[in-house]
Structures are given as C-alpha cells and as structure tokens.
Design a protein around this motif. Structure first.
Motif, PDB file in Angstrom:
ATOM      1  N   ARG A 189       2.912  61.636  18.231  1.00 38.50           N
ATOM      2  CA  ARG A 189       4.171  61.832  18.966  1.00 38.50           C
ATOM      3  C   ARG A 189       5.324  61.093  18.287  1.00 38.50           C
ATOM      4  O   ARG A 189       6.424  61.616  18.167  1.00 38.50           O
ATOM      5  CB  ARG A 189       4.012  61.358  20.411  1.00 38.50           C
ATOM      6  N   GLN A 190       5.058  59.874  17.857  1.00 35.93           N
ATOM      7  CA  GLN A 190       6.083  59.063  17.193  1.00 35.93           C
ATOM      8  C   GLN A 190       6.542  59.722  15.893  1.00 35.93           C
ATOM      9  O   GLN A 190       7.739  59.825  15.619  1.00 35.93           O
ATOM     10  CB  GLN A 190       5.523  57.669  16.923  1.00 35.93           C
ATOM     11  N   PHE A 191       5.587  60.174  15.090  1.00 35.76           N
ATOM     12  CA  PHE A 191       5.909  60.832  13.824  1.00 35.76           C
ATOM     13  C   PHE A 191       6.716  62.100  14.080  1.00 35.76           C
ATOM     14  O   PHE A 191       7.722  62.350  13.428  1.00 35.76           O
ATOM     15  CB  PHE A 191       4.618  61.165  13.057  1.00 35.76           C
ATOM     16  N   HIS A 192       6.274  62.913  15.044  1.00 30.89           N
ATOM     17  CA  HIS A 192       6.959  64.166  15.361  1.00 30.89           C
ATOM     18  C   HIS A 192       8.381  63.912  15.848  1.00 30.89           C
ATOM     19  O   HIS A 192       9.313  64.618  15.455  1.00 30.89           O
ATOM     20  CB  HIS A 192       6.164  64.957  16.402  1.00 30.89           C
ATOM     21  N   ALA A 193       8.572  62.905  16.687  1.00 27.01           N
ATOM     22  CA  ALA A 193       9.905  62.586  17.200  1.00 27.01           C
ATOM     23  C   ALA A 193      10.844  62.169  16.060  1.00 27.01           C
ATOM     24  O   ALA A 193      12.024  62.524  16.058  1.00 27.01           O
ATOM     25  CB  ALA A 193       9.810  61.479  18.246  1.00 27.01           C
ATOM     26  N   ARG A 194      10.316  61.441  15.100  1.00 26.38           N
ATOM     27  CA  ARG A 194      11.130  60.959  13.985  1.00 26.38           C
ATOM     28  C   ARG A 194      11.387  62.037  12.941  1.00 26.38           C
ATOM     29  O   ARG A 194      12.493  62.188  12.448  1.00 26.38           O
ATOM     30  CB  ARG A 194      10.442  59.754  13.329  1.00 26.38           C
ATOM     31  N   GLU A 195      10.342  62.811  12.595  1.00 28.12           N
ATOM     32  CA  GLU A 195      10.430  63.760  11.482  1.00 28.12           C
ATOM     33  C   GLU A 195      10.697  65.202  11.920  1.00 28.12           C
ATOM     34  O   GLU A 195      11.128  66.016  11.116  1.00 28.12           O
ATOM     35  CB  GLU A 195       9.131  63.729  10.656  1.00 28.12           C
ATOM     36  N   GLY A 196      10.373  65.533  13.170  1.00 25.22           N
ATOM     37  CA  GLY A 196      10.600  66.891  13.655  1.00 25.22           C
ATOM     38  C   GLY A 196       9.498  67.877  13.300  1.00 25.22           C
ATOM     39  O   GLY A 196       9.640  69.073  13.517  1.00 25.22           O
ATOM     40  N   LEU A 201      -1.784  68.517  20.809  1.00 29.49           N
ATOM     41  CA  LEU A 201      -1.478  68.708  19.394  1.00 29.49           C
ATOM     42  C   LEU A 201      -0.710  70.015  19.170  1.00 29.49           C
ATOM     43  O   LEU A 201       0.212  70.059  18.355  1.00 29.49           O
ATOM     44  CB  LEU A 201      -2.760  68.675  18.570  1.00 29.49           C
ATOM     45  N   ASP A 202      -1.066  71.063  19.898  1.00 30.29           N
ATOM     46  CA  ASP A 202      -0.331  72.321  19.803  1.00 30.29           C
ATOM     47  C   ASP A 202       1.138  72.134  20.187  1.00 30.29           C
ATOM     48  O   ASP A 202       2.028  72.705  19.564  1.00 30.29           O
ATOM     49  CB  ASP A 202      -0.953  73.400  20.696  1.00 30.29           C
ATOM     50  N   ALA A 203       1.378  71.342  21.219  1.00 33.40           N
ATOM     51  CA  ALA A 203       2.750  71.098  21.688  1.00 33.40           C
ATOM     52  C   ALA A 203       3.593  70.401  20.627  1.00 33.40           C
ATOM     53  O   ALA A 203       4.812  70.559  20.606  1.00 33.40           O
ATOM     54  CB  ALA A 203       2.719  70.274  22.967  1.00 33.40           C
ATOM     55  N   LEU A 204       2.939  69.650  19.736  1.00 31.77           N
ATOM     56  CA  LEU A 204       3.649  68.984  18.651  1.00 31.77           C
ATOM     57  C   LEU A 204       3.764  69.859  17.397  1.00 31.77           C
ATOM     58  O   LEU A 204       4.313  69.433  16.391  1.00 31.77           O
ATOM     59  CB  LEU A 204       2.937  67.675  18.298  1.00 31.77           C
ATOM     60  N   GLY A 205       3.211  71.069  17.468  1.00 36.06           N
ATOM     61  CA  GLY A 205       3.295  71.974  16.333  1.00 36.06           C
ATOM     62  C   GLY A 205       2.199  71.771  15.305  1.00 36.06           C
ATOM     63  O   GLY A 205       2.419  71.991  14.113  1.00 36.06           O
ATOM     64  N   MET A 206       1.033  71.373  15.762  1.00 34.42           N
ATOM     65  CA  MET A 206      -0.100  71.137  14.859  1.00 34.42           C
ATOM     66  C   MET A 206      -0.412  72.388  14.051  1.00 34.42           C
ATOM     67  O   MET A 206      -0.477  73.489  14.597  1.00 34.42           O
ATOM     68  CB  MET A 206      -1.330  70.737  15.678  1.00 34.42           C
ATOM     69  N   ARG A 207      -0.554  72.216  12.751  1.00 36.94           N
ATOM     70  CA  ARG A 207      -0.952  73.285  11.843  1.00 36.94           C
ATOM     71  C   ARG A 207      -2.480  73.226  11.730  1.00 36.94           C
ATOM     72  O   ARG A 207      -3.045  72.335  11.135  1.00 36.94           O
ATOM     73  CB  ARG A 207      -0.292  73.057  10.483  1.00 36.94           C
TER      74      ARG A 207
END
Length: 60
Positions: A5-12, A53-59
């Motif tokens: 979550r932290q990485f996604h919030a920072r990097e998008g 993980l899907d909500a964060l856009g997991m590939r």
C-alpha cells in the motif's frame, strides 16, 4: 500489505523490482520478493489477500 500500500501510494503502481526493500515504520520489508512469491502462489492466496492486491493493480 502495508508495504504494498505504501509503495502504491508513493509510486502510483505496483510494478516492483524483485529485490526492492520497502521501509515500513523503520522496518525493512522485502516487497519485491513478497510480490514475486504471491504471483507464484496466486492459487493458494486467500480471496481477501487476492482482492487487496487486485485493488492495488497487482500484475499477476
């Protein structure tokens, strides 16, 4: 999940290099390795973990 979550919030995004280590509250978390393992074990993840993980856009 906090590191993801932290990485996604920072990097998008959640495209994390396999050796990336995320610092969460002063603790190093091997986020890249965690996501790599999650991809390999996708079939055995709990539905909630997979949805998070899907909500964060997991590939996958």
């Amino acid at each position: 999940m906090a590191a993801a979550r932290q990485f996604h919030a920072r990097e998008g995004h959640l495209t994390v290099p396999r050796k990336h280590v995320e610092d969460v509250d002063g603790e190093p978390v091997g986020l890249g390795q965690f996501l790599n393992n999650a991809r390999r074990r996708a079939a055995t993840l709990s539905p909630q973990r997979r949805a998070d993980l899907d909500a964060l856009g997991m590939r996958w």
